[in-house]
Enzyme design. Structure first.
Site, PDB file in Angstrom:
ATOM      1  CE  LYS A   1      54.679  35.468  90.960  1.00  0.00           C
ATOM      2  NZ  LYS A   1      53.680  36.434  91.477  1.00  0.00           N
TER       3      LYS A   1
ATOM      4  CG  ASN B   1      49.763  38.322  97.911  1.00  0.00           C
ATOM      5  OD1 ASN B   1      50.924  37.959  98.063  1.00  0.00           O
ATOM      6  ND2 ASN B   1      48.729  37.557  98.262  1.00  0.00           N
TER       7      ASN B   1
ATOM      8  CB  THR C   1      53.053  30.227 100.460  1.00  0.00           C
ATOM      9  OG1 THR C   1      53.676  29.395  99.463  1.00  0.00           O
ATOM     10  CG2 THR C   1      53.836  31.517 100.628  1.00  0.00           C
TER      11      THR C   1
ATOM     12  CB  ALA D   1      57.507  32.528 101.254  1.00  0.00           C
TER      13      ALA D   1
ATOM     14  CE1 TYR E   1      54.779  31.727  90.836  1.00  0.00           C
ATOM     15  CE2 TYR E   1      57.108  31.469  91.350  1.00  0.00           C
ATOM     16  CZ  TYR E   1      55.856  31.955  91.680  1.00  0.00           C
ATOM     17  OH  TYR E   1      55.679  32.664  92.842  1.00  0.00           O
TER      18      TYR E   1
ATOM     19  CG  ASP F   1      41.899  35.095  98.074  1.00  0.00           C
ATOM     20  OD1 ASP F   1      41.831  34.269  97.141  1.00  0.00           O
ATOM     21  OD2 ASP F   1      42.836  35.105  98.896  1.00  0.00           O
TER      22      ASP F   1
END
Length: 246
Positions: A149, A80, A180, A178, A145, A37
């Site tokens: 995806k 991810n 997040t 979600a 976006y 990360d």
């Protein structure tokens, strides 16, 4: 469950949100986990946490090699890490398109490219990519976006075909909205955060946001050696967002 015992997993973007939940899930099932990360300050101390920007090819090369050396190989890659984008095609300039696609799609390819020699030596090799429900259903102000995806779906299927005979399974998860940190920031930036949150909940037939743990368990299912006959699958964990109309 101990289905990941003896396996080494790289999880990108795993210092928070869905990635952190996935790291916790795999650790609880016996995996040795490396977290990649940009900021690993929030990463679990039970994993090898390495600061790495997947938009930097040199950093990815060095980091993946370090994981393999320190942990004794690589069996699983969970891609991810990703960044969001809001607006129509008018609202995002060429530089923003390049930035988002570089992280959300090319970044996945970079990590896999460096990990492939190690995955090829594993008896339980698996790659799981993060797509989204917006790859399947049009949502306002998400053009860039959504495009990134949707590209993940194509990349997943292409890699699955390329590497199935090498014993490497490739799948993806496509979550709905979600809980997040990115969604939290979007809500706080809106004129009416409470109304915006309710609109997101109502967009999904189950009437609530998807939890990070639910997505983590889907990722773990696809990564597990117990799913040895599953490859080229895009698993939707979206509360019916992309398939139900009530």
């Amino acid at each position: 469950m101990t289905d990941f015992t003896g396996l080494v997993a790289i999880i990108t973007g795993a210092a928070s949100g869905i990635g952190a939940a996935t790291a916790a899930e795999l650790l609880s099932r016996g995996a040795t986990v490396a977290i990649l990360d940009r900021d690993v300050s929030g990463a679990t101390p039970d994993a090898l946490a390495i600061a790495c920007d997947i938009a930097d090819p040199a950093a990815v090369k060095v980091t993946v090699a370090r994981v393999a050396e320190e942990l004794g190989g690589i069996d699983i890659v969970i891609n991810n890490a990703g960044i969001g984008a809001s607006g129509t095609v008018v609202d995002n300039d060429d530089a923003e398109w390049a930035r988002v696609l570089d992280v959300n799609i090319t970044g996945m390819a970079r990590v896999v490219r460096e990990a492939l020699p190690h995955l090829a030596r594993s008896h339980s090799a698996a790659i799981v990519n993060m797509s989204s429900a917006v790859a399947y259903v049009g949502v306002r102000n998400r053009a860039l976006y959504s495009a990134s995806k949707a590209a993940v779906v194509g990349l997943t299927l292409g890699m699955a075909a390329d590497h199935v005979r090498d014993g490497i399974r490739v799948n993806a998860v496509a979550p709905g909205t979600a809980e997040t940190p990115w969604i939290g920031r979007l809500l706080q930036e809106s004129d009416d955060p409470d109304a915006a949150a309710e609109a997101l909940r109502q967009r999904q037939p189950i009437g609530r946001l998807v939890s990070p743990v639910e997505v983590a368990r889907a990722l773990a299912y696809l990564a597990s050696p117990l799913s040895g006959s599953t490859t080229g699958e895009i698993l939707r964990v979206d509360g019916g967002m992309s398939s139900l109309r009530l």
